[in-house]
Write a protein that holds these residues in place. Structure first.
Motif, short mmCIF file in Angstrom:
data_model
loop_
_atom_site.label_atom_id
_atom_site.label_comp_id
_atom_site.label_asym_id
_atom_site.label_seq_id
_atom_site.Cartn_x
_atom_site.Cartn_y
_atom_site.Cartn_z
N TYR A 80 16.62 41.46 62.40
CA TYR A 80 16.28 40.49 63.60
C TYR A 80 15.53 41.35 64.43
CZ TYR A 80 19.73 36.98 62.21
OH TYR A 80 20.24 36.07 61.31
N ALA A 81 16.05 42.68 64.52
CA ALA A 81 15.14 43.62 65.66
C ALA A 81 13.81 43.95 64.99
CB ALA A 81 16.00 44.72 65.93
N ILE A 82 13.62 44.35 63.57
CA ILE A 82 12.45 44.58 63.45
C ILE A 82 11.29 43.37 63.17
CG2 ILE A 82 12.75 44.35 60.71
CD1 ILE A 82 10.46 47.13 62.21
N CYS A 83 11.91 42.07 63.02
CA CYS A 83 10.95 40.88 63.13
C CYS A 83 10.47 40.68 64.55
CB CYS A 83 11.90 39.82 62.56
SG CYS A 83 11.93 39.95 60.57
N GLN A 84 11.63 40.90 65.37
CA GLN A 84 11.19 40.65 66.79
C GLN A 84 10.17 41.54 67.22
OE1 GLN A 84 12.60 38.25 69.02
NE2 GLN A 84 10.80 38.60 69.75
N LYS A 85 10.12 42.85 66.90
CA LYS A 85 9.17 43.79 67.34
C LYS A 85 8.16 43.30 66.68
CE LYS A 85 8.18 48.68 66.88
NZ LYS A 85 8.67 50.07 66.30
N PRO A 100 13.83 35.31 58.85
CA PRO A 100 15.13 35.82 58.19
C PRO A 100 16.23 34.74 58.65
CG PRO A 100 14.82 36.97 60.30
CD PRO A 100 13.33 36.15 59.88
N ARG A 101 15.83 33.51 58.26
CA ARG A 101 16.98 32.29 58.71
C ARG A 101 18.32 32.67 58.07
NH1 ARG A 101 12.10 29.78 57.62
NH2 ARG A 101 12.89 29.62 55.14
N ASP A 102 18.25 33.31 56.77
CA ASP A 102 19.51 33.93 56.66
C ASP A 102 20.16 34.98 56.73
OD1 ASP A 102 18.00 35.40 55.09
OD2 ASP A 102 18.13 34.81 53.20
N GLY A 103 19.73 35.69 57.85
CA GLY A 103 19.95 37.10 58.11
C GLY A 103 19.80 38.21 56.98
N HIS A 104 19.09 37.88 55.95
CA HIS A 104 18.93 38.50 55.00
C HIS A 104 17.75 39.02 54.51
CE1 HIS A 104 19.74 40.62 51.20
NE2 HIS A 104 18.92 39.76 50.47
N MET A 105 16.76 38.07 54.53
CA MET A 105 15.23 38.31 53.96
C MET A 105 14.40 37.64 54.86
SD MET A 105 13.72 37.23 50.56
CE MET A 105 14.25 35.40 50.63
N ALA A 106 12.96 38.57 55.10
CA ALA A 106 12.02 38.03 55.63
C ALA A 106 10.68 38.45 55.04
CB ALA A 106 11.86 38.27 57.14
N PHE A 107 9.57 37.83 55.11
CA PHE A 107 8.38 38.27 54.56
C PHE A 107 7.12 38.25 55.81
CE2 PHE A 107 10.11 37.46 50.49
CZ PHE A 107 9.26 38.31 49.56
N TRP A 136 15.33 32.61 64.58
CA TRP A 136 15.19 32.68 63.50
C TRP A 136 15.82 31.51 62.61
CZ3 TRP A 136 11.55 36.15 63.90
CH2 TRP A 136 11.95 37.09 64.85
N ALA A 137 16.79 31.05 62.82
CA ALA A 137 17.60 30.04 62.06
C ALA A 137 16.77 28.64 61.77
CB ALA A 137 19.00 29.82 62.84
N SER A 138 15.99 28.42 63.02
CA SER A 138 15.37 27.10 63.05
C SER A 138 13.89 27.30 62.81
CB SER A 138 15.38 26.35 64.07
OG SER A 138 15.41 26.97 65.24
N MET A 139 13.28 28.59 62.50
CA MET A 139 11.91 28.87 62.47
C MET A 139 11.42 28.48 61.36
SD MET A 139 10.06 32.26 63.34
CE MET A 139 10.68 32.45 65.02
N PRO A 140 10.31 27.63 60.93
CA PRO A 140 9.56 27.27 59.72
C PRO A 140 9.00 28.57 59.16
CG PRO A 140 8.52 26.44 61.39
CD PRO A 140 9.51 27.05 62.06
#
Length: 146
Positions: A89-94, A106-113, A137-141
Motif C-alpha cells: 500500500y505504501a509503495i502504491c501510494q507513493k 492491490p485490492r487483495d493486499g497482495h498484488m499490484a501492477f 485500493w479495495a474498491s479501485m478498478p
C-alpha cells in the motif's frame, strides 16, 4: 524491496524448456500448474543460483505457458518484472502521488501492477502475508493494460 523474476510468455513449453535448459544451461527449480487459469509457470535458474532459487532467495526467469494458444506480437511475449515489497500500500501510494497509474490496484493486499514510463509492466507483490483490504485500493478498478 527485492527483485523476484522476469516473466517471458512461451508458445511451446517443450521447445522453450529445451532451449533454456538443454541448450542454454538453466535449471528448472519449480513449477506451478493452474488448471482453472489454464497456464503453467516454470521458474529457471542459472547454475550458480540453483540452491538460492529453490529457497526463493534469488531472481529467476519465469516461463509462462498459456494453454490456449496465442500468437504474441509486438513484444507481448515479454511479460513483466516482479518485485517484492514490505508494504504494498505504501509503495502504491507513493507511485500514485507521483503521477503513476496503478493499473491493477492491490485490492487483495497482495498484488499490484504498474507500468514504467516506457510501458514495461511491473508486478508488485506484498512480502509475507497479504495486508488486510483497505481503501482506496479495495474498491479501485483496473485501469488500462497491465
Amino acid at each position: 524491496m527485492r527483485y523476484l523474476h522476469t516473466m517471458v510468455r512461451v508458445k511451446d513449453l517443450d521447445a522453450s524448456l529445451h532451449f533454456y535448459t538443454t541448450l542454454f544451461g538453466l535449471t528448472e527449480v519449480r513449477r506451478y500448474e493452474n488448471e482453472k487459469g489454464r497456464f503453467t509457470l516454470v521458474f529457471l535458474a542459472a547454475s550458480d543460483d540453483i540452491e538460492a532459487a529453490r529457497a526463493n532467495s534469488t531472481p529467476c526467469l519465469e516461463l509462462t505457458y498459456n494453454w490456449d494458444t496465442e500468437d504474441y506480437t509486438g513484444g507481448r511475449n515479454f511479460g513483466h518484472l516482479a518485485y517484492e515489497v514490505d508494504d504494498i500500500y505504501a509503495i502504491c501510494q507513493k507511485l500514485m502521488d507521483n503521477g503513476v497509474i496503478i493499473n491493477r490496484p492491490p485490492r487483495d493486499g497482495h498484488m499490484a501492477f504498474v507500468r514504467s514510463p516506457d510501458g514495461i509492466s511491473i508486478e508488485i507483490l506484498q512480502k509475507g502475508a497479504n495486508l488486510p483490504a483497505a481503501e482506496p485500493w479495495a474498491s479501485m478498478p483496473n485501469t488500462g493494460a497491465w
